[in-house]
Scaffold this active site. Sequence first.
Site, PDB file in Angstrom:
ATOM      1  N   GLU A  72       0.984  -1.150  -0.162  1.00  2.70           N
ATOM      2  CA  GLU A  72      -0.030  -0.020   0.104  1.00  2.70           C
ATOM      3  C   GLU A  72       0.696   1.430   0.061  1.00  2.70           C
ATOM      4  O   GLU A  72       0.634   1.913   0.963  1.00  2.70           O
ATOM      5  CB  GLU A  72      -0.786  -0.106   1.184  1.00  2.70           C
ATOM      6  N   GLU A 128      -6.940  -7.644  -0.527  1.00  5.09           N
ATOM      7  CA  GLU A 128      -7.288  -7.250   1.018  1.00  5.09           C
ATOM      8  C   GLU A 128      -8.474  -7.119   0.759  1.00  5.09           C
ATOM      9  O   GLU A 128      -9.178  -5.966   0.307  1.00  5.09           O
ATOM     10  CB  GLU A 128      -6.580  -6.228   1.672  1.00  5.09           C
TER      11      GLU A 128
END
Length: 673
Positions: free
Chosen positions: A142, A298
């Site tokens: 991320e 995710e």
Amino acid sequence: MHYGADYNPEQWPDEVWPEDVARMREAGVTMVSLGIFAWARIQPSEHEFDFDWLDRVIGLLHEGGIAVDLATATASPPPWATVAYPEMLAADEHGSPYWHGSRQHYAPSSPAYRSLAAALVRRIAERYAGHPAVVLWHVNNEYGCHLDVDYSDAARDAFRTWLTNRYGSVDAVNAAWGTMFWSQRYGSFAEIFPPRHAPYSHNPGQLLDYRRFTSDMFLECYRMERDIIRAAGAVQPITTNFMGAFKPADYARWAAELDVLSDDLYPDPNDPEGFREGAFHGDLMRSLKPGTPWLLMEQATNAVNWRPTNAPKAPGQLAAQSMQAVARGADGILFFQWRQSRAGAEKFHSAMLPHAGTETRTWREVMSLGGDLGRLPDLPADDGAARVALLFDWENWWAIENPDHPTSLDYLSLVRGWYDAVHRLHVQVDILPPTADLAHYTAVVAPHLYLLTEPAAANLVDFVEQGGHLLVTAFSDVVDEYDRFRAGGFGTQLRDLLGVVIEDFGALADTGSAGPGEQRAPVAGPGVAFVGSILAEEAHAVDARVLARFEGGRQDGRPALTVRSHGAGSAYYLATVPDDDGARQVLDHLFTAAGVEPVYPGLPPLVEAIRRGPLLTLINHGREPVHIDVQGEDALGGGEVRGVVLRPFGYALVLISSLEATEPCPPAVPGSR
């Protein structure tokens, strides 16, 4: 179809690991992401590496038939690193460092960070490049999620180098940024700093370039790690996890650098319209790398921990959102995380294996979803079924949200408004940059392209000339790639295409504000009636046909919606921001002209339909059962389908060769499947 989660065995004693693998097999897990935040465990100090534990974990997973998405562990440097090399810490706009004790506290442009990260990745890649359990590499995690802009001295030095490479001379920078304004002219690159805290507005050209620079610094870090992995002999695909439309990183540029895209998605269960965020994510991922399946890397099985109020998912919502991703091209459904943490900042974040154990609804739903995913047939990648494109551009995003504009515009919210309107009409849509090849599409929606480059403008003109139907909205074609006005007024590149001249942008007062000024811009025309907000532009129709006009207020009687035939196609212009019903009306007009049909006709508002090759996925995101008159073969092996009743958050996966128009759906039949 991969199924799994982030796995963090370093948080647990080693006697738990065999139990984890057994439970994974029970749930149908096929792959886990391993080592994402394990830097401190792999490298306890600068000159000490410990791989024994990781060898054992990978061996246990491999023996259990579970593949590994192996991470490079570079997302969160351990405390020893920043104590030894404080220059690697990122800084805020005041120049104050972000300290360790959280995550992502590093400066991506720091030579010290890059050196330590490179050494770590090299050791990991050389050790595991040929391991049969490793099927995917997971670079960092991320990028920019919690620290999206760095103003450190490392960034200062890197920004000067970046500008030198981009412009060649400081005079070219001065020209691009217009630095004669406010006596900002620079005599050398050494005088240029990041746009740190200042008494008033920054130079907009500098702000735009600093956004470009920031995205590029993150991308350089990704490329560095990717190249180290390849140099070690690894042949597995390489990814890093995206976060939908994430402002700091230009994913449209990044996509070509990744072998497979992966995405993190966390819609709010409290939001009854939150499923449209999932749809937007999926369509964006599919569109960024056409013809290549992606991974939902995710999501949450239930509640998260980081909102002011963290609602649990409703029964069935876990599977509904997962199948929504599969329908939009995902070949993997994974979660954060496998086993719920007992300590740390995310201990209240749900997981596949909850802290409360296996006698829970979450575990039962995890088991059920694993079974359904395991029964799916092989599915094709994107086959180009969409005939509508929605244009979305990161550089325009950065520029349009600079300060000192006629009004403040939330670009992503505005784009999402148009996306949601298309989604409510059950029309399949791709999300593309304005320079993408549009020959495949019959209708294109281009919201608020404030920064429109010459190649992008030429692309839109060519699309219409070849027979396409284009919708351009307010505050478009205003500046060039340096955030400067072009000579000749506004909208100069699309003026001939649209047949409209914009004299003023007509900013409206914020809806619901207590201050003076017009807040609403009613629009009316034959078959058209809605309310606009934010902008009510002073538009002059030169050789365009007026479809609707403003009613009342300072723009009374002026064109609000126009169309002009050009070549074999037509170009529409909308001089305001419509409400939800207005967006539907405008799109109805556009889609009718372009011959665009819904994926499946007659669906209720909270049911969505998506095509992926022969697979038709129907999902009920509402709270009431719905009957759908559909025929085909059950993709999960249940035989012939002749109509389904979708329970709340229920789905039907139907293999179907063609879709014929049907009558509107009859009432739901209680108790039916």
